[in-house]
Design a protein around this motif. Structure first.
Motif, mmCIF file in Angstrom:
data_model
loop_
_atom_site.group_PDB
_atom_site.id
_atom_site.type_symbol
_atom_site.label_atom_id
_atom_site.label_comp_id
_atom_site.label_asym_id
_atom_site.label_seq_id
_atom_site.Cartn_x
_atom_site.Cartn_y
_atom_site.Cartn_z
ATOM 1 N N VAL A 178 23.768 46.960 41.355
ATOM 2 C CA VAL A 178 22.346 47.223 40.998
ATOM 3 C C VAL A 178 22.382 46.266 39.634
ATOM 4 O O VAL A 178 23.550 46.563 39.000
ATOM 5 N N ARG B 155 22.805 44.742 32.753
ATOM 6 C CA ARG B 155 24.222 45.120 33.088
ATOM 7 C C ARG B 155 24.241 45.371 34.582
ATOM 8 O O ARG B 155 23.300 45.680 35.534
ATOM 9 N N GLU B 156 25.335 45.057 35.014
ATOM 10 C CA GLU B 156 25.809 45.124 36.577
ATOM 11 C C GLU B 156 26.629 46.429 36.881
ATOM 12 O O GLU B 156 27.729 46.541 36.100
ATOM 13 N N GLN B 157 26.172 47.189 37.767
ATOM 14 C CA GLN B 157 26.882 48.010 38.243
ATOM 15 C C GLN B 157 27.179 48.040 40.015
ATOM 16 O O GLN B 157 26.424 47.826 40.844
ATOM 17 N N VAL B 158 28.562 47.664 40.277
ATOM 18 C CA VAL B 158 28.934 47.858 41.664
ATOM 19 C C VAL B 158 28.693 49.187 42.221
ATOM 20 O O VAL B 158 29.224 50.057 41.618
ATOM 21 N N THR B 159 27.911 49.309 43.205
ATOM 22 C CA THR B 159 27.728 50.773 43.893
ATOM 23 C C THR B 159 28.557 51.063 45.061
ATOM 24 O O THR B 159 28.699 51.967 45.399
ATOM 25 N N GLY B 160 29.335 49.897 45.665
ATOM 26 C CA GLY B 160 30.096 50.240 46.671
ATOM 27 C C GLY B 160 30.586 48.968 47.097
ATOM 28 O O GLY B 160 30.080 47.784 47.100
ATOM 29 N N GLU C 289 28.672 58.895 47.319
ATOM 30 C CA GLU C 289 28.292 58.771 46.122
ATOM 31 C C GLU C 289 28.564 60.102 45.179
ATOM 32 O O GLU C 289 28.670 59.527 43.874
ATOM 33 N N VAL D 250 31.903 59.309 44.109
ATOM 34 C CA VAL D 250 31.874 58.144 43.011
ATOM 35 C C VAL D 250 31.254 58.659 41.602
ATOM 36 O O VAL D 250 32.045 58.475 40.358
ATOM 37 N N MET D 251 30.582 59.682 41.556
ATOM 38 C CA MET D 251 30.261 60.444 40.609
ATOM 39 C C MET D 251 31.433 61.175 39.881
ATOM 40 O O MET D 251 31.555 61.388 38.680
ATOM 41 N N VAL D 252 32.075 62.021 40.509
ATOM 42 C CA VAL D 252 33.120 62.565 40.385
ATOM 43 C C VAL D 252 34.282 61.631 39.561
ATOM 44 O O VAL D 252 34.629 62.032 38.289
ATOM 45 N N LEU E 172 33.537 58.794 38.105
ATOM 46 C CA LEU E 172 33.107 58.069 37.151
ATOM 47 C C LEU E 172 32.856 59.026 35.704
ATOM 48 O O LEU E 172 33.027 58.653 34.858
ATOM 49 N N GLY E 173 32.505 60.337 36.443
ATOM 50 C CA GLY E 173 32.230 61.410 35.248
ATOM 51 C C GLY E 173 33.423 61.965 34.747
ATOM 52 O O GLY E 173 33.458 62.605 33.636
ATOM 53 N N TYR F 10 32.674 48.516 39.513
ATOM 54 C CA TYR F 10 32.736 49.732 40.587
ATOM 55 C C TYR F 10 33.249 51.255 39.917
ATOM 56 O O TYR F 10 32.859 52.167 39.828
ATOM 57 N N GLY G 274 33.877 51.674 36.591
ATOM 58 C CA GLY G 274 33.407 51.804 35.118
ATOM 59 C C GLY G 274 34.321 51.499 34.214
ATOM 60 O O GLY G 274 34.783 52.047 33.153
ATOM 61 N N GLN H 14 31.857 68.357 38.489
ATOM 62 C CA GLN H 14 31.016 67.296 38.154
ATOM 63 C C GLN H 14 29.612 67.896 38.629
ATOM 64 O O GLN H 14 29.526 68.112 39.783
ATOM 65 N N GLU I 45 21.148 58.426 42.939
ATOM 66 C CA GLU I 45 22.521 58.343 42.835
ATOM 67 C C GLU I 45 23.114 56.947 42.124
ATOM 68 O O GLU I 45 23.854 56.916 41.306
ATOM 69 N N MET J 266 24.957 56.170 38.859
ATOM 70 C CA MET J 266 26.291 55.423 38.833
ATOM 71 C C MET J 266 26.172 54.252 37.642
ATOM 72 O O MET J 266 27.141 53.937 36.976
ATOM 73 N N GLY K 45 28.601 54.422 34.707
ATOM 74 C CA GLY K 45 29.708 53.280 34.736
ATOM 75 C C GLY K 45 29.406 52.314 33.450
ATOM 76 O O GLY K 45 30.519 51.518 33.184
ATOM 77 N N GLY L 220 29.026 62.789 32.102
ATOM 78 C CA GLY L 220 30.270 62.320 31.774
ATOM 79 C C GLY L 220 30.753 62.289 30.488
ATOM 80 O O GLY L 220 31.454 61.173 30.076
#
Lengths: 250, 250
Positions: A83, A89-94, A157, A160-162, A164-165, A206, A208, B91, B157, B161, B165, B208
């Motif tokens: 995204v 900013r780029e965030q790789v989501t998967g 997801e 992933v939140m766990v 990253l968080g 991905y 963070g 989380q 979600e 992220m 991230g 986070g």
DNA sequence: ATCGCCAGTTGACGCATGTCAATCCCCGCC
DNA sequence: GGCGGGGATTGACATGCGTCAACTGGCGAT
């Protein structure tokens, strides 16, 4: 060494038939949509799924804001989704591999909301979404399985939140490696030795983290005898040690 | 003070009829599932949705590992969902309000994978999932709308992220406040003045951050004239300023 | 109305990770 | 097979956020 025979694919004349996916024949069926369908239903699915499409490394399967038409089952290869926020900013989501489904982010708005980029030469089976919905209304098993696939994406997801968080750099990278290992393993590849298809920067996005942190953490894991890593080649020496890292303190 | 009249609810005889949800009458229908259904379809939906259920503040709507039976439309109130990792880290994965759908995480495994806890006394409309799938096979509009709801959850979600991230503490909290503001606004409440239903710790878990960082950042926003905050009461003074914060540098 | 407790605030300090920079070294291209 | 460039590694330093701790104050229970 004697010269090895040409790959089988090159010996079969290329026709629409061979290019066409046959879900009923596909060895990925356990991972993909056809799970649990009857012989008859499976053949109906063969009609639904479009002709296989090759995506060269580095090119987009789809881009954010493009019209959403189909979801894609990955036949072979490796993808990342990302995204790009308004401010760049780029965030790789998967990262997605064979047997996994891409594109479900586009259903809600009828436009894709992220980019899908091949990290190696890949093949996908496009599944026109309107037709998937039609067929789902006829085949309850297919409908239910599709719902499960979407739900599992939500749960992934959450994971992933766990990560990253709550996790520290070491824990994030350990979780990442173990997750890749498990997925390669369940596809019949060596779970403890594989090539990373993505750069340190993409791993960092991905997880963070900055790429330098990823690199340093790889080196630390190697010094600690947990893995051996040389550029993109990774060998997991002590999986239990990595697992332990993830649940230390806290 | 003169004694206030009894709450209206207590003056109406409690029958199955009054407890039963009527989707066709519900003012949340635009946010919930019935979007775009015909009169006839809407009445079929009324049969699908179970009797409204009250969830007292602080109690669970469902818990991780429980059997999955239904998804829930929130009729009124406010929830959080959280995941507890094996090693105990919590989380918060989301905050949900009226018109939103809870429980889609459970479809994939047939067990819930997170906890849903009411942050204030709430009411939900249970939607037995097997029956939703049945009805989806009859009513294409319903099927499609449900797919959109799940897809939007995936996209939401992705947004989290990006937040976890790539954003710094100030940006995370600004994004959080603007998101709440927008959601309150679209439900007809004042977008720039509201009560937080969650603690600093819960906000921190979602974003986070540690609760002290959340508290400090609230104070800084107040000092900078962006918001006024007193305990759980928040007034957004300068929404544009908050937006600008989110896209600064990087 | 009062009390007790839990949530929130604020300060001092430390550390994990980010930032900046220099160098190395694969990998792919010609 | 050699060369060029982007990815990777490593070091020195900076800083944002976490940690620990003390204190405050609202809110709910009684």
């Amino acid at each position: 060494m004697t010269p090895s025979p040409k790959p089988v694919a090159q010996m079969i004349p290329i026709t629409t038939h061979t290019l066409k996916v046959a879900c009923s024949q596909c060895n990925l069926r356990e991972l993909c949509l056809p799970l649990g369908l009857s012989e008859h239903e499976m053949h109906k699915l063969d009609d639904l799924v479009g002709a296989r499409r090759r995506i060269k490394r580095g090119t987009h399967l789809y881009r954010a804001a493009e019209q959403f038409e189909a979801i894609f089952a990955i036949r072979s290869g490796f993808f990342k989704t990302d995204v790009i926020a308004e401010d760049g900013r780029e965030q790789v989501t998967g990262f997605q591999m064979a047997g996994e489904i891409l594109g479900m982010d586009g259903i809600g708005t009828e436009h894709h909301t992220c980019n899908a980029i091949a990290l190696e030469d890949s093949e996908v089976c496009p599944i026109p979404f309107a037709r998937l919905e039609d067929m789902s209304r006829e085949i309850g098993t297919l409908q239910h399985h599709f719902h499960k696939v979407m739900s599992r994406e939500i749960v992934r997801e959450h994971g992933v939140m766990v990560l990253l968080g709550t996790m520290r750099a070491e824990e994030r990278l350990a979780a990442f490696l173990l997750n890749l290992s498990q997925r390669f393993g369940s596809r019949g590849y060596a779970p403890n030795e594989f090539h990373l298809r993505m750069t340190r920067d993409e791993i960092g996005s991905y997880l963070g983290l900055k790429l330098e942190t990823v690199s340093r953490t790889f080196s630390r894991f190697q010094d600690d005898g947990l893995i051996s890593v040389q550029q993109k080649h990774v060998r997991i020496i002590d999986p239990a040690g990595l697992k332990k890292l993830m649940s230390r303190n806290c």
